[in-house]
Design an enzyme around this catalytic site. Sequence first.
Site: not given
Ligand code: UDX
Length: 432
Positions: A11, A30, A252, A263, A324
Amino acid sequence: MKLCMIGTGYVGLVSGVCFSDLGNDVICVDKDLDKIQLLQNGKVPIYEPGLSELVIKNYKNKRLKFSNDLKKSVIESDIIFICVGTPTKKGSSSADLSQVYNVAKEISKSINKYKIIVTKSTVPLTTGDEIEKILQKKNKKNKFSVVSNPEFLREGEAIRDFTYPDRIVIGSNDKRSSKLMKSLYNPLISKGAQFLLTQRRAAELIKYASNSFLATKITFINEIANLCEQTGINVEDISIGIGLDKRIGGRFLRAGPAYGGSCFPKDTKAIVSTAEKFKINLSLVKSVIKSNKDRSKLLLNRINKILNKKIRNKKITFLGVTFKANTDDMRDSSSLVMIPFLSKKGALIKYYDPTGSKKELEKIKNVSYVDSIKKAVESSDLVILHTEWNDFKSINFKSLSKRKKFIIYDMRNIYSPNKIKNQGFKYFSIGR
Ligand code: UDX
């Protein structure tokens, strides 16, 4: 404007670099001197596509500085962003705010003129109130404002998400900081970003509610995928079919092996824990947490069936192990549940990941990292596509399985079932 980012993780570093790229003077602080020296040499300690180029560019034009002197950096700045970690407390589901409060105490000693103190880290509802109390111990109220400005950055897309945000949320309880924060974000607002000004607590809750809703959406389609598997339906048709409803939206809704990352798991637990403090039961979020947790077990049962309940001595390959694609982050990745389980059942596991070997997997018996897809799949019984890296999207499995046809379990639905089956492979995927 003169900004100070305290904490140079996903962040703080991304936001700081992007703010400097918008023309602000930014000091990223930091306490880890090694990290600061690495950054000063243009080396970026996190895997984020495009970040190192921006660090080098802005460090060179002196808009971006790195320091481990918090006091001096705060004194020189107008807006101080708190970007330190808020991990889940061990053995509980609430967020550990010790780093946030320690930084607030440090800041309170350096308020030489009016400053805005911003929580950009994901912090539970009412954290801003607590920070205000800490600052008030050493400073009069009119010398500072505490503001919430949650980030919505996805790992792997963070620079894009900062530069082209769907919305900028500012939670402020006073006009002076509201005005200043809006002018800080003007370059993005003028390019079309929506700007929402609300009270501080609302902004804190928007972040948690947003992540919890996204986690709910993913879990929903994952459970629909289970139903599709039993009824010969392709879950992708359902995702498209419901996603065309503008009230739902198509994003999503990709079924997969369970959501992971730093997160969603943390934030869903934290919002449940915060609600309980106010005697509110978020039963839906609780069920999402449970469903997601159980999902890895469900997919392991599927693997057991695919291998006719004979896992011992089976050679299993994982293509990708991070939570991911486009990240090296292993936090709460479903591979961290599946691989140890399969190893305990006697499987011989190899894995390949474009971001290299993982310390989290080093100590697990019969698990080894190989540095190419070819080496990973050769003489394998089962190849599991765990993470949807582009590197895996056009593999020619036929040429890689001259001697032996392995089974393919595509946990991200990146392959066309007919194409793979026509090449003579036994092929399984999610919800299809
Ligand atoms: C998330 C939020 O998207 C972001 O807005 C917030 O600030 C931080 O948390 P992030 O954790 O980096 O971001 O990844 P994201 O792309 O959201 O995916 C989160 C998880 O959901 C991953 O394991 C991904 O594989 C999974 N996912 C995402 C799915 O299984 N299916 C989807 O359609 C989208």
